[in-house]
Design a protein around this motif. Sequence first.
Motif, PDB file in Angstrom:
ATOM      1  N   MET A   1      -2.050 -18.237  16.848  1.00 27.03           N
ATOM      2  CA  MET A   1      -2.374 -17.679  15.537  1.00 27.03           C
ATOM      3  C   MET A   1      -1.215 -16.772  15.107  1.00 27.03           C
ATOM      4  SD  MET A   1      -5.772 -15.776  14.254  1.00 27.03           S
ATOM      5  CE  MET A   1      -5.668 -14.046  14.549  1.00 27.03           C
ATOM      6  N   ASN A   2      -0.661 -17.058  13.963  1.00 24.14           N
ATOM      7  CA  ASN A   2       0.451 -16.279  13.443  1.00 24.14           C
ATOM      8  C   ASN A   2      -0.089 -15.169  12.547  1.00 24.14           C
ATOM      9  OD1 ASN A   2       2.902 -15.334  12.681  1.00 24.14           O
ATOM     10  ND2 ASN A   2       3.465 -17.107  11.454  1.00 24.14           N
ATOM     11  N   SER A   3       0.135 -13.939  12.939  1.00 26.75           N
ATOM     12  CA  SER A   3      -0.382 -12.783  12.212  1.00 26.75           C
ATOM     13  C   SER A   3       0.681 -12.252  11.257  1.00 26.75           C
ATOM     14  CB  SER A   3      -0.785 -11.707  13.213  1.00 26.75           C
ATOM     15  OG  SER A   3      -0.911 -10.473  12.606  1.00 26.75           O
ATOM     16  N   THR A   4       0.316 -12.093   9.994  1.00 22.27           N
ATOM     17  CA  THR A   4       1.228 -11.540   8.999  1.00 22.27           C
ATOM     18  C   THR A   4       0.751 -10.158   8.602  1.00 22.27           C
ATOM     19  OG1 THR A   4       1.687 -13.745   8.156  1.00 22.27           O
ATOM     20  CG2 THR A   4       2.247 -11.894   6.732  1.00 22.27           C
ATOM     21  N   GLU A   5       1.588  -9.171   8.832  1.00 22.02           N
ATOM     22  CA  GLU A   5       1.279  -7.803   8.443  1.00 22.02           C
ATOM     23  C   GLU A   5       1.808  -7.573   7.028  1.00 22.02           C
ATOM     24  OE1 GLU A   5      -0.317  -5.319  10.437  1.00 22.02           O
ATOM     25  OE2 GLU A   5      -0.833  -7.071  11.626  1.00 22.02           O
ATOM     26  N   VAL A   6       0.946  -7.041   6.160  1.00 23.36           N
ATOM     27  CA  VAL A   6       1.309  -6.748   4.778  1.00 23.36           C
ATOM     28  C   VAL A   6       0.879  -5.322   4.457  1.00 23.36           C
ATOM     29  CG1 VAL A   6       1.120  -9.157   4.032  1.00 23.36           C
ATOM     30  CG2 VAL A   6      -0.869  -7.668   3.840  1.00 23.36           C
ATOM     31  N   PRO A   7       1.464  -4.699   3.435  1.00 28.94           N
ATOM     32  CA  PRO A   7       1.021  -3.354   3.060  1.00 28.94           C
ATOM     33  C   PRO A   7      -0.457  -3.346   2.668  1.00 28.94           C
ATOM     34  CG  PRO A   7       3.085  -3.911   1.968  1.00 28.94           C
ATOM     35  CD  PRO A   7       2.579  -5.165   2.615  1.00 28.94           C
ATOM     36  N   GLY A   8      -1.199  -2.389   3.191  1.00 33.24           N
ATOM     37  CA  GLY A   8      -2.611  -2.262   2.861  1.00 33.24           C
ATOM     38  C   GLY A   8      -2.851  -2.062   1.376  1.00 33.24           C
ATOM     39  N   ASP A   9      -1.875  -1.493   0.684  1.00 39.53           N
ATOM     40  CA  ASP A   9      -2.006  -1.280  -0.759  1.00 39.53           C
ATOM     41  C   ASP A   9      -2.206  -2.591  -1.519  1.00 39.53           C
ATOM     42  OD1 ASP A   9      -1.883   1.437  -0.569  1.00 39.53           O
ATOM     43  OD2 ASP A   9       0.180   1.609  -1.290  1.00 39.53           O
ATOM     44  N   GLN A  10      -1.886  -3.708  -0.887  1.00 39.03           N
ATOM     45  CA  GLN A  10      -2.092  -5.014  -1.510  1.00 39.03           C
ATOM     46  C   GLN A  10      -3.580  -5.247  -1.797  1.00 39.03           C
ATOM     47  OE1 GLN A  10       0.178  -8.214   0.258  1.00 39.03           O
ATOM     48  NE2 GLN A  10      -1.537  -9.610   0.054  1.00 39.03           N
ATOM     49  N   TYR A  11      -4.457  -4.568  -1.066  1.00 40.83           N
ATOM     50  CA  TYR A  11      -5.902  -4.729  -1.228  1.00 40.83           C
ATOM     51  C   TYR A  11      -6.558  -3.487  -1.817  1.00 40.83           C
ATOM     52  CZ  TYR A  11      -4.737  -8.648   1.668  1.00 40.83           C
ATOM     53  OH  TYR A  11      -4.162  -9.798   2.143  1.00 40.83           O
ATOM     54  N   ARG A  12      -5.752  -2.615  -2.406  1.00 40.78           N
ATOM     55  CA  ARG A  12      -6.239  -1.341  -2.947  1.00 40.78           C
ATOM     56  C   ARG A  12      -7.319  -1.523  -4.015  1.00 40.78           C
ATOM     57  NH1 ARG A  12      -1.652   2.291  -5.172  1.00 40.78           N
ATOM     58  NH2 ARG A  12      -1.597   0.564  -6.607  1.00 40.78           N
ATOM     59  N   ASP A  13      -7.242  -2.570  -4.818  1.00 38.13           N
ATOM     60  CA  ASP A  13      -8.225  -2.756  -5.891  1.00 38.13           C
ATOM     61  C   ASP A  13      -9.616  -3.105  -5.365  1.00 38.13           C
ATOM     62  OD1 ASP A  13      -7.258  -5.226  -5.110  1.00 38.13           O
ATOM     63  OD2 ASP A  13      -7.315  -6.091  -7.113  1.00 38.13           O
ATOM     64  N   LEU A  16     -12.999   1.722  -4.421  1.00 39.01           N
ATOM     65  CA  LEU A  16     -13.232   2.570  -5.587  1.00 39.01           C
ATOM     66  C   LEU A  16     -12.152   3.626  -5.706  1.00 39.01           C
ATOM     67  CD1 LEU A  16     -17.108   3.073  -5.439  1.00 39.01           C
ATOM     68  CD2 LEU A  16     -15.793   1.686  -7.040  1.00 39.01           C
ATOM     69  N   SER A  17     -11.728   4.179  -4.594  1.00 39.72           N
ATOM     70  CA  SER A  17     -10.644   5.154  -4.576  1.00 39.72           C
ATOM     71  C   SER A  17      -9.324   4.397  -4.613  1.00 39.72           C
ATOM     72  CB  SER A  17     -10.722   5.998  -3.306  1.00 39.72           C
ATOM     73  OG  SER A  17      -9.584   6.812  -3.210  1.00 39.72           O
ATOM     74  N   GLN A  18      -8.497   4.714  -5.571  1.00 39.96           N
ATOM     75  CA  GLN A  18      -7.243   3.987  -5.745  1.00 39.96           C
ATOM     76  C   GLN A  18      -6.041   4.720  -5.142  1.00 39.96           C
ATOM     77  OE1 GLN A  18      -6.806   0.776  -7.377  1.00 39.96           O
ATOM     78  NE2 GLN A  18      -8.921   0.835  -6.730  1.00 39.96           N
ATOM     79  N   HIS A  19      -6.281   5.530  -4.100  1.00 37.61           N
ATOM     80  CA  HIS A  19      -5.176   6.232  -3.446  1.00 37.61           C
ATOM     81  C   HIS A  19      -4.238   5.232  -2.803  1.00 37.61           C
ATOM     82  CE1 HIS A  19      -6.929  10.165  -4.041  1.00 37.61           C
ATOM     83  NE2 HIS A  19      -8.074   9.686  -3.596  1.00 37.61           N
ATOM     84  N   THR A  20      -2.967   5.553  -2.818  1.00 35.14           N
ATOM     85  CA  THR A  20      -1.982   4.680  -2.204  1.00 35.14           C
ATOM     86  C   THR A  20      -1.617   5.186  -0.812  1.00 35.14           C
ATOM     87  OG1 THR A  20       0.171   3.624  -2.475  1.00 35.14           O
ATOM     88  CG2 THR A  20      -0.048   5.863  -3.331  1.00 35.14           C
ATOM     89  N   HIS A  21      -1.447   4.260   0.112  1.00 29.92           N
ATOM     90  CA  HIS A  21      -1.053   4.564   1.485  1.00 29.92           C
ATOM     91  C   HIS A  21       0.041   3.574   1.873  1.00 29.92           C
ATOM     92  CE1 HIS A  21      -4.481   7.261   1.851  1.00 29.92           C
ATOM     93  NE2 HIS A  21      -5.205   6.316   1.299  1.00 29.92           N
ATOM     94  N   PRO A  22       1.264   3.833   1.428  1.00 24.70           N
ATOM     95  CA  PRO A  22       2.348   2.852   1.576  1.00 24.70           C
ATOM     96  C   PRO A  22       2.736   2.506   3.008  1.00 24.70           C
ATOM     97  CG  PRO A  22       3.200   4.945   0.792  1.00 24.70           C
ATOM     98  CD  PRO A  22       1.710   5.064   0.789  1.00 24.70           C
ATOM     99  N   PHE A  23       2.365   3.311   3.985  1.00 33.53           N
ATOM    100  CA  PHE A  23       2.779   3.045   5.354  1.00 33.53           C
ATOM    101  C   PHE A  23       1.717   2.338   6.191  1.00 33.53           C
ATOM    102  CE2 PHE A  23       5.117   6.824   3.898  1.00 33.53           C
ATOM    103  CZ  PHE A  23       6.377   6.259   3.876  1.00 33.53           C
ATOM    104  N   ILE A  24       0.552   2.079   5.611  1.00 29.78           N
ATOM    105  CA  ILE A  24      -0.503   1.382   6.346  1.00 29.78           C
ATOM    106  C   ILE A  24      -0.316  -0.117   6.167  1.00 29.78           C
ATOM    107  CG2 ILE A  24      -2.978   0.945   6.503  1.00 29.78           C
ATOM    108  CD1 ILE A  24      -3.435   3.859   5.711  1.00 29.78           C
TER     109      ILE A  24
END
Length: 57
Positions: A1-13, A16-24
Amino acid sequence: MNSTEVPGDQYRDLFLSQHTHPFIMVNQEVWELAISRLPKDYFIPDYRIINMMMNMV
């Protein structure tokens, strides 16, 4: 299984809280699977859970 890590902010919408966490970073495959199983217009936290907790006090 090939795991792709992406910024969590991609799923921010999804939240309800729209805080950004660029390093997650999150596993894209896991999040896409979870989102595909959620009802349309679903948000975290779920309004039903919030209402239930408010009625407990």
